[in-house]
Design a protein around this motif. Structure first.
Motif, PDB file in Angstrom:
ATOM      1  N   THR A 110       0.825  -1.209   0.000  1.00 35.96           N
ATOM      2  CA  THR A 110       0.000   0.000   0.000  1.00 35.96           C
ATOM      3  C   THR A 110       0.860   1.260   0.000  1.00 35.96           C
ATOM      4  OG1 THR A 110      -1.747  -1.172   1.210  1.00 35.96           O
ATOM      5  CG2 THR A 110      -1.814   1.239   1.234  1.00 35.96           C
ATOM      6  N   VAL A 111       1.920   1.261   0.807  1.00 32.23           N
ATOM      7  CA  VAL A 111       2.826   2.409   0.824  1.00 32.23           C
ATOM      8  C   VAL A 111       3.441   2.615  -0.553  1.00 32.23           C
ATOM      9  CG1 VAL A 111       4.945   3.343   1.814  1.00 32.23           C
ATOM     10  CG2 VAL A 111       3.315   2.162   3.283  1.00 32.23           C
ATOM     11  N   HIS A 112       3.853   1.516  -1.192  1.00 32.50           N
ATOM     12  CA  HIS A 112       4.438   1.611  -2.538  1.00 32.50           C
ATOM     13  C   HIS A 112       3.411   2.171  -3.525  1.00 32.50           C
ATOM     14  CE1 HIS A 112       6.854   0.520  -6.058  1.00 32.50           C
ATOM     15  NE2 HIS A 112       5.743   0.039  -6.578  1.00 32.50           N
ATOM     16  N   ASN A 113       2.167   1.706  -3.433  1.00 34.74           N
ATOM     17  CA  ASN A 113       1.131   2.184  -4.363  1.00 34.74           C
ATOM     18  C   ASN A 113       0.844   3.670  -4.157  1.00 34.74           C
ATOM     19  OD1 ASN A 113       0.870  -0.343  -5.529  1.00 34.74           O
ATOM     20  ND2 ASN A 113      -0.801  -0.973  -4.187  1.00 34.74           N
ATOM     21  N   ILE A 114       0.869   4.112  -2.905  1.00 32.70           N
ATOM     22  CA  ILE A 114       0.653   5.542  -2.635  1.00 32.70           C
ATOM     23  C   ILE A 114       1.784   6.374  -3.243  1.00 32.70           C
ATOM     24  CG2 ILE A 114       0.601   7.269  -0.792  1.00 32.70           C
ATOM     25  CD1 ILE A 114      -0.857   5.186   0.930  1.00 32.70           C
ATOM     26  N   LEU A 115       3.027   5.892  -3.084  1.00 36.36           N
ATOM     27  CA  LEU A 115       4.168   6.598  -3.677  1.00 36.36           C
ATOM     28  C   LEU A 115       4.070   6.611  -5.199  1.00 36.36           C
ATOM     29  CD1 LEU A 115       7.051   5.185  -1.434  1.00 36.36           C
ATOM     30  CD2 LEU A 115       6.026   7.461  -1.304  1.00 36.36           C
ATOM     31  N   LYS A 116       3.675   5.481  -5.762  1.00 37.58           N
ATOM     32  CA  LYS A 116       3.556   5.381  -7.222  1.00 37.58           C
ATOM     33  C   LYS A 116       2.442   6.281  -7.743  1.00 37.58           C
ATOM     34  CE  LYS A 116       3.244   1.935 -10.908  1.00 37.58           C
ATOM     35  NZ  LYS A 116       3.090   0.478 -11.196  1.00 37.58           N
ATOM     36  N   LYS A 117       1.334   6.327  -7.027  1.00 32.15           N
ATOM     37  CA  LYS A 117       0.209   7.162  -7.436  1.00 32.15           C
ATOM     38  C   LYS A 117       0.583   8.631  -7.453  1.00 32.15           C
ATOM     39  CE  LYS A 117      -4.593   8.209  -6.193  1.00 32.15           C
ATOM     40  NZ  LYS A 117      -5.689   7.931  -5.230  1.00 32.15           N
ATOM     41  N   ASN A 118       1.475   9.034  -6.566  1.00 36.14           N
ATOM     42  CA  ASN A 118       1.915  10.424  -6.488  1.00 36.14           C
ATOM     43  C   ASN A 118       3.173  10.692  -7.300  1.00 36.14           C
ATOM     44  OD1 ASN A 118       0.232  12.006  -4.237  1.00 36.14           O
ATOM     45  ND2 ASN A 118       0.411   9.870  -3.617  1.00 36.14           N
ATOM     46  N   GLY A 119       3.563   9.750  -8.141  1.00 34.34           N
ATOM     47  CA  GLY A 119       4.706   9.939  -9.023  1.00 34.34           C
ATOM     48  C   GLY A 119       6.039   9.976  -8.313  1.00 34.34           C
ATOM     49  N   LEU A 120       6.157   9.252  -7.191  1.00 31.77           N
ATOM     50  CA  LEU A 120       7.378   9.285  -6.397  1.00 31.77           C
ATOM     51  C   LEU A 120       8.180   7.993  -6.499  1.00 31.77           C
ATOM     52  CD1 LEU A 120       5.912  10.993  -3.198  1.00 31.77           C
ATOM     53  CD2 LEU A 120       7.186  12.052  -5.070  1.00 31.77           C
TER      54      LEU A 120
END
Length: 393
Positions: A110-120
């Motif tokens: 989930t943390v990875h997906n949040i980072l990916k969603k925000n282009g990080l």
């Protein structure tokens, strides 16, 4: 008739057009198009609010999810990523436990997906799968083996090269120092090792590569002046095989993080560069979770109880069956007053022990460390000087 899968949008537009004429009631339209009254009213409402774009297929995903990550946690994840841009989801998740209860901290995915969603999240290149290489020196406890190396030089802003010397514990990964030097030489390295030994004590072994000033592939047992100083302190020098840096992979991995943090870009001069190196050491030891340590920090794992550093070189007494000889200024020992056995210039002025094995074979030690053999019969037969051999033929 019911909606046709291939002409759904056309049917919706036709329905709106019929409704706008005012010739038909909602009941008649629903009967003709084979839809329910709620569906008809929903289409009319969307058309009135959004026009024909409102007739397009809408997402059926729920607008709110009971298990969705809280906005405060999402902001904390983004904030931590901005502070530690080189860290991934695993390490950032561990830091969330400092501010939130473990029940609400999301998973690594989930943390990875949040980072990916925000282009990080930067996509990584797919690496060619290779056979894993394990370290040849795998300590079981702290201070058993330390590793040391000069990180590859890099240019600072003033166009002068910086050579960072790094020393770390191979078990806990605790980074004792990252000291920037102008040159990779004995004086600079010995000064920094002395400082570290005084503060943290001494290990049993020090693992390095074969580069100067740590080792030399042309020297006896690859020992240099720095190596013999380690031996005098009761530390055994150990080396990776030539051209095999992967044998000390854990230290090389740390160097990759150091380069990303301190050399891209580099500071203007050595003083400013040292501040960056010091900041990296503090972050690496006390903040950054380490996967090999179960996501703990090196400082929380390292055992600081070890042997103290002696300010004077300890004396050493050879066994009674050893013949003690002094290494001359040319790096050789005089044998039988006529011949010379060359050892190394790194030992000049020091005393070595010679043990007789019989048949003219002598075994040479410096303190408790074996150096090599020589055959006195070769001296007598050839009447020439010889070099010390590490193996008997």
């Amino acid at each position: 008739m019911p909606w046709k899968a291939t002409t759904t949008m056309e049917q919706k537009i036709e329905f709106i057009c019929e409704w706008r004429t005012g010739k038909y009631t909602i009941t008649e339209l629903c009967k003709n198009f084979g839809i329910s009254r709620p569906t008809a009213y929903k289409l009319i409402s969307r058309f009135e609010n959004q026009g024909y774009d409102g007739l397009k297929e809408q997402s059926r995903a729920p607008r709110e999810h009971p298990n969705a990550t809280g906005e405060n946690i999402v902001k904390a994840i983004i904030k931590l990523k901005a502070k530690y841009p080189r860290w991934g989801a695993k390490k950032i998740r561990i830091l969330l436990f400092n501010d939130f209860n473990k029940e609400i901290v999301p998973s690594v995915v989930t943390v990875h997906n949040i980072l990916k969603k925000n282009g990080l999240v930067c996509p990584q290149k797919r690496m060619r799968r290779v056979k894993p290489v394990f370290p040849i020196f795998d300590p079981k406890s702290c201070n058993e083996v330390w590793s040391a190396d000069y990180k590859g030089k890099f240019l600072m802003g003033n166009k002068i090269y910086c050579h960072p010397l790094t020393i770390a514990d191979s078990k806990s990964r605790f980074l004792f120092t990252a000291k920037g030097h102008y040159k990779e030489n004995l004086k600079s390295a010995k000064t920094e090792f002395t400082k570290v030994f005084r503060k943290y004590g001494m290990p049993k072994q020090i693992h390095t590569d074969n580069g100067s000033p740590f080792g030399s592939v042309r020297a006896i047992q690859r020992y240099t002046q720095l190596s013999y100083w380690f031996i005098e302190l009761g530390i055994t020098p150990v080396f990776s095989d030539p051209a095999h840096p992967e044998q000390n992979g854990r230290h090389e991995r740390m160097h990759r993080d150091l380069k990303a943090a301190c050399a891209r870009p580099s500071a203007y001069d050595l003083k400013a560069q040292q501040r960056r190196l010091n900041h990296f050491v503090k972050e690496y030891n006390h903040i950054r979770p380490h996967e090999a340590l179960g996501m703990k920090t090196p400082a929380s794992v390292h055992n600081f109880e070890t042997r103290p550093f002696p300010e004077k070189t300890p004396l050493f007494d050879y066994d009674l069956d050893h013949k003690v000889l002094k290494v001359t200024q040319n790096g050789a020992i005089r044998w039988r007053s006529y011949y010379w056995v060359y050892l190394t210039s790194a030992l000049k002025g020091k005393y070595v022990g010679i043990q007789n094995l019989g048949n003219g074979i002598w075994k040479v030690f410096y303190r408790n460390v074996f150096l090599g053999f020589f055959n006195e019969n070769e001296l007598r037969n050839k009447k020439t000087n010889i070099r010390l051999e590490t193996n008997l033929v």
